[in-house]
Motif scaffolding. Structure first.
Motif, PDB file in Angstrom:
ATOM      1  N   GLU A   1     -25.739   6.454 105.037  1.00  0.00           N
ATOM      2  CA  GLU A   1     -25.621   6.368 104.084  1.00  0.00           C
ATOM      3  C   GLU A   1     -27.053   6.320 103.568  1.00  0.00           C
ATOM      4  O   GLU A   1     -27.622   5.219 103.513  1.00  0.00           O
ATOM      5  CB  GLU A   1     -24.878   5.367 102.764  1.00  0.00           C
ATOM      6  CG  GLU A   1     -23.379   5.222 103.430  1.00  0.00           C
ATOM      7  CD  GLU A   1     -22.357   5.639 102.570  1.00  0.00           C
ATOM      8  OE1 GLU A   1     -23.008   6.557 102.106  1.00  0.00           O
ATOM      9  OE2 GLU A   1     -21.744   5.941 102.712  1.00  0.00           O
ATOM     10  N   ARG A   2     -27.670   7.115 102.006  1.00  0.00           N
ATOM     11  CA  ARG A   2     -28.586   6.445 101.334  1.00  0.00           C
ATOM     12  C   ARG A   2     -28.447   5.801 100.564  1.00  0.00           C
ATOM     13  O   ARG A   2     -27.087   5.379 100.098  1.00  0.00           O
ATOM     14  CB  ARG A   2     -29.093   7.948 100.728  1.00  0.00           C
ATOM     15  CG  ARG A   2     -29.004   9.285 101.413  1.00  0.00           C
ATOM     16  CD  ARG A   2     -30.718   9.279 102.146  1.00  0.00           C
ATOM     17  NE  ARG A   2     -30.928  10.688 102.842  1.00  0.00           N
ATOM     18  CZ  ARG A   2     -31.525  11.009 103.718  1.00  0.00           C
ATOM     19  NH1 ARG A   2     -32.463   9.721 103.668  1.00  0.00           N
ATOM     20  NH2 ARG A   2     -32.779  11.773 103.951  1.00  0.00           N
ATOM     21  N   PRO A   3     -29.827   4.846  99.869  1.00  0.00           N
ATOM     22  CA  PRO A   3     -29.370   4.512  98.977  1.00  0.00           C
ATOM     23  C   PRO A   3     -29.219   4.550  97.620  1.00  0.00           C
ATOM     24  O   PRO A   3     -29.093   5.429  97.249  1.00  0.00           O
ATOM     25  CB  PRO A   3     -31.041   3.944  98.558  1.00  0.00           C
ATOM     26  CG  PRO A   3     -31.959   4.612  99.763  1.00  0.00           C
ATOM     27  CD  PRO A   3     -31.174   5.265 100.546  1.00  0.00           C
ATOM     28  N   GLY A   4     -28.526   3.684  97.343  1.00  0.00           N
ATOM     29  CA  GLY A   4     -26.668   3.880  96.066  1.00  0.00           C
ATOM     30  C   GLY A   4     -25.371   4.886  96.618  1.00  0.00           C
ATOM     31  O   GLY A   4     -25.929   4.742  95.664  1.00  0.00           O
ATOM     32  N   SER A   5     -25.876   4.909  97.619  1.00  0.00           N
ATOM     33  CA  SER A   5     -24.499   5.911  97.891  1.00  0.00           C
ATOM     34  C   SER A   5     -23.167   5.204  98.652  1.00  0.00           C
ATOM     35  O   SER A   5     -23.963   3.638  99.871  1.00  0.00           O
ATOM     36  CB  SER A   5     -24.774   6.700  98.976  1.00  0.00           C
ATOM     37  OG  SER A   5     -23.359   7.270  99.810  1.00  0.00           O
ATOM     38  N   PRO A   6     -22.276   4.677  98.713  1.00  0.00           N
ATOM     39  CA  PRO A   6     -21.028   5.788  97.645  1.00  0.00           C
ATOM     40  C   PRO A   6     -21.376   5.049  96.348  1.00  0.00           C
ATOM     41  O   PRO A   6     -21.604   4.086  96.443  1.00  0.00           O
ATOM     42  CB  PRO A   6     -20.370   5.966  98.785  1.00  0.00           C
ATOM     43  CG  PRO A   6     -19.289   4.873  98.908  1.00  0.00           C
ATOM     44  CD  PRO A   6     -21.199   3.845  99.348  1.00  0.00           C
ATOM     45  N   VAL A   7     -21.609   6.462  95.709  1.00  0.00           N
ATOM     46  CA  VAL A   7     -20.768   6.070  94.168  1.00  0.00           C
ATOM     47  C   VAL A   7     -19.524   5.975  93.967  1.00  0.00           C
ATOM     48  O   VAL A   7     -18.631   7.639  94.388  1.00  0.00           O
ATOM     49  CB  VAL A   7     -21.209   6.490  93.165  1.00  0.00           C
ATOM     50  CG1 VAL A   7     -23.080   6.145  92.633  1.00  0.00           C
ATOM     51  CG2 VAL A   7     -21.656   8.119  92.631  1.00  0.00           C
ATOM     52  N   GLU A   8     -18.818   5.533  93.097  1.00  0.00           N
ATOM     53  CA  GLU A   8     -17.395   5.767  92.753  1.00  0.00           C
ATOM     54  C   GLU A   8     -16.914   6.898  91.989  1.00  0.00           C
ATOM     55  O   GLU A   8     -17.597   6.733  91.079  1.00  0.00           O
ATOM     56  CB  GLU A   8     -16.706   4.712  92.647  1.00  0.00           C
ATOM     57  CG  GLU A   8     -14.299   4.191  91.991  1.00  0.00           C
ATOM     58  CD  GLU A   8     -13.958   3.285  92.269  1.00  0.00           C
ATOM     59  OE1 GLU A   8     -12.846   3.021  92.426  1.00  0.00           O
ATOM     60  OE2 GLU A   8     -14.272   2.605  92.441  1.00  0.00           O
ATOM     61  N   ILE A   9     -15.371   7.198  91.698  1.00  0.00           N
ATOM     62  CA  ILE A   9     -15.986   8.723  90.288  1.00  0.00           C
ATOM     63  C   ILE A   9     -15.294   8.004  89.851  1.00  0.00           C
ATOM     64  O   ILE A   9     -14.181   7.247  90.304  1.00  0.00           O
ATOM     65  CB  ILE A   9     -15.084   9.901  91.547  1.00  0.00           C
ATOM     66  CG1 ILE A   9     -16.145  10.183  92.668  1.00  0.00           C
ATOM     67  CG2 ILE A   9     -14.952  10.820  90.434  1.00  0.00           C
ATOM     68  CD1 ILE A   9     -17.241  11.163  92.909  1.00  0.00           C
ATOM     69  N   LYS A  10     -15.182   7.783  88.606  1.00  0.00           N
ATOM     70  CA  LYS A  10     -15.186   7.569  87.409  1.00  0.00           C
ATOM     71  C   LYS A  10     -15.082   8.585  86.524  1.00  0.00           C
ATOM     72  O   LYS A  10     -16.520   8.625  85.567  1.00  0.00           O
ATOM     73  CB  LYS A  10     -15.147   5.732  87.263  1.00  0.00           C
ATOM     74  CG  LYS A  10     -14.508   4.868  88.464  1.00  0.00           C
ATOM     75  CD  LYS A  10     -14.865   3.634  87.934  1.00  0.00           C
ATOM     76  CE  LYS A  10     -14.413   2.271  88.941  1.00  0.00           C
ATOM     77  NZ  LYS A  10     -14.549   1.155  88.124  1.00  0.00           N
ATOM     78  N   ALA A  11     -14.629   8.366  85.213  1.00  0.00           N
ATOM     79  CA  ALA A  11     -14.898   9.466  84.226  1.00  0.00           C
ATOM     80  C   ALA A  11     -13.481   9.354  82.523  1.00  0.00           C
ATOM     81  O   ALA A  11     -12.370   8.885  83.045  1.00  0.00           O
ATOM     82  CB  ALA A  11     -14.547  10.714  84.587  1.00  0.00           C
ATOM     83  N   ALA A  12     -13.579   9.385  81.818  1.00  0.00           N
ATOM     84  CA  ALA A  12     -13.090   9.395  80.684  1.00  0.00           C
ATOM     85  C   ALA A  12     -13.775  10.584  79.721  1.00  0.00           C
ATOM     86  O   ALA A  12     -14.628  10.031  79.236  1.00  0.00           O
ATOM     87  CB  ALA A  12     -12.657   7.625  79.969  1.00  0.00           C
ATOM     88  N   VAL A  13     -12.527  10.697  78.737  1.00  0.00           N
ATOM     89  CA  VAL A  13     -13.661  11.572  77.980  1.00  0.00           C
ATOM     90  C   VAL A  13     -12.423  11.782  76.484  1.00  0.00           C
ATOM     91  O   VAL A  13     -11.007  11.532  76.876  1.00  0.00           O
ATOM     92  CB  VAL A  13     -13.100  13.230  78.840  1.00  0.00           C
ATOM     93  CG1 VAL A  13     -13.015  14.464  77.663  1.00  0.00           C
ATOM     94  CG2 VAL A  13     -13.368  13.974  79.574  1.00  0.00           C
TER      95      VAL A  13
END
Length: 521
Positions: free
Chosen positions: A181-193
């Protein structure tokens, strides 16, 4: 022998170095033409059942829906330099294999952890049998060749032994030489609109990692990774989502939803990728759902999106005049993916093609896409095909190759800014069609490759069949893997797979394996 090409820029003539044969993104490039123009080994003269066939199979731990990617001349720490094929599975693994021989993987990573009860998602949890028995990595990853990073979107179920399982999607950035994994990886997918309903009351739409299903390939353009979603079998209260992430930091840059004041509008594209033009505009095609431009709802539409600081904006779009009928009868426009044609002279220099389940293939001016007009479609041309399109087209040398459901492969020639029927494959119609790949040495030795797969994943299993056609006349089939089944039989098919043709090898994704074809001598 690889050739160099003379390229004219203004009044300056330079010699362009020959391109390496590689595949770092779905369908070879961000225009999604599906054409490898640096294939010097495979030609219409040597692709036949005498000289060409199956060489070996690469066994993996899960089904392979993602298109295999290939990068040449990678230095793998402690193992030397290799041409590498990358394979992602529904069991949430990524493999790096030597592309030229049957051997243990150069590296493998898994995003599962039995000790922490992290598993791939069982198909029954999604209430959809079309990817089974488990769902992990479906979308084709993308590789940043400059940064030597592979981006992959993976789904997992956590606390898998607990009735209150948590479903997670993560974007991973892996070093292509080690799998780390690269630095900062992984990221969890979150979003709100936050959107407004018809009464102008605000409401919040939150991304649901169980309901939202990613099938379209990842896209990398101008240092930004784009991810898209639809649903599993139209299950649940879903929307079409597009998210942009910074390729270096993995910070989320922007979120767009196709139906903020409606429903559906998923981005499936039969596993083909969103496209991007030279200005960085992103093109996606949506499926069934509500359409109302004033409310921001874009069901059954081809959208041209632009990243403006922290927002993705609709710069232009096309929606068929009969969108309401298409949606009511499940005739998604978004069952096909977008292909951007090379710039040309004339009144419409920037063209695109896309099509859907009603069998219409649209030739669209990307500068004036036509929007929505009741009673008519303001596009350059509509070509009516026999079969429904569950696939994207491919483009090579002024020809568009398209293969619809219950039909045969068609060759449409682009002349004077319009498409005309040139040739079509012989034989009986094939279900369910396919997204073609073209291999060629520049403008010569073109071959069109397709994979025949089963109709639906819930039907009885059947073997994949690799086909090769002469791109100059697709009525001439050069080869198929059922001609010599004892030697060339492929694995059990999975739907929407796209053949990868790189440096004399053809990679066919299947259930728990990738079959590798090439010249036998």
């Amino acid at each position: 022998m690889r050739r160099s090409y003379l390229v004219l820029f203004g009044s300056l003539l330079i010699v362009a170095p020959p391109a390496l044969s590689q595949l770092a993104t779905s369908q070879y490039n961000n225009q999604r033409t599906g054409a490898n123009l640096a294939e010097t080994k495979l030609t219409p003269a040597n692709v036949n059942s005498r000289d060409f066939g199956k060489l070996f199979s690469l066994k993996v731990d899960g089904d392979v829906y993602a298109q295999p990617l290939v990068v040449p001349r990678l230095e793998i720490p402690g193992q030397g330099k290799h041409d590498v094929v990358f394979v992602a599975t529904e069991h949430d693994s990524v493999y790096a294999f030597d592309a030229d021989k049957k051997a243990p993987p150069l590296w493998r990573v898994s995003f599962l952890d039995a000790a922490k009860a992290v598993a791939a998602i069982p198909a029954q949890h999604l209430r959809c049998p079309f990817i089974n028995p488990e769902v992990g990595i479906t979308s084709t990853p993308v590789i940043d060749l400059e940064q030597r990073t592979l981006f992959v979107l993976a789904r997992t179920m956590e606390q898998a032994s607990d009735p209150q399982s948590k479903y997670v999607q993560r974007l991973h950035a892996l070093d292509v030489t080690t799998g780390k994994e690269r630095p900062g990886s992984p990221v969890e997918i979150k979003a709100a609109v936050t959107a407004e309903d018809r009464a102008h009351k605000p409401h919040e739409i939150v991304f649901d990692p169980l309901v939202e299903n990613p099938r379209a390939a990842l896209l990398l353009v101008n240092g930004t990774v784009y991810l898209t979603w639809a649903s599993s079998c139209d299950v649940g209260d879903y929307h079409g989502w597009v998210m942009a992430y910074d390729a270096r930091s993995l910070q989320q840059k922007a979120v767009f939803i196709t139906s903020p004041n409606g429903k559906e509008g998923g981005i499936w594209q039969s596993d083909a990728g969103p496209a991007a033009d030279s200005s960085g505009n992103v093109y996606v095609v949506t499926g069934n759902g509500d359409f109302d431009e004033s409310a921001g709802n874009y069901g059954d539409s081809m959208l041209k999106l632009a990243l403006d600081r922290d927002k993705l904006l609709v710069r232009d779009y096309f929606t068929p005049h009969d969108q309401a009928m298409l949606s009511s009868k499940d005739l998604d426009l978004g069952s096909g993916g977008p292909v951007l044609l090379p710039d040309r002279n004339g009144p419409h220099p920037h063209l695109a093609v896309t099509g859907g389940k009603d069998g219409n293939l649209f030739l669209i001016d990307r500068d004036h896409m036509g929007k929505f007009h009741a009673g008519m479609d303001e596009v350059i041309q509509t070509v009516k095909l026999k079969g429904r399109l569950h696939a994207a087209s491919a483009y090579w040398n002024r020809h568009v190759y398209v293969f619809g459901d219950g039909d045969v492969l068609h060759d449409l020639k682009l002349t004077g800014g319009k498409l005309s029927r040139e040739h079509h494959a012989s034989g009986a119609p094939t279900d369910p069609g396919a997204t073609p790949t073209v291999s060629a040495n520049g403008d010569r030795d073109g071959i069109v490759w397709t994979i025949s797969t089963r109709t639906w994943e819930v039907f009885p299993e059947r073997l994949a069949v690799l086909h090769a056609y002469d791109a100059a006349d697709v009525a001439r089939e050069l080869y198929n893997s059922s001609e010599n089944p004892d030697r060339d039989q492929a694995g059990i098919s999975v739907r929407f797979t796209i053949p990868s043709v790189v440096a004399g090898r053809v990679y066919v994704a299947a259930r728990s394996e990738v079959d590798v074809y090439g010249l036998l001598h």
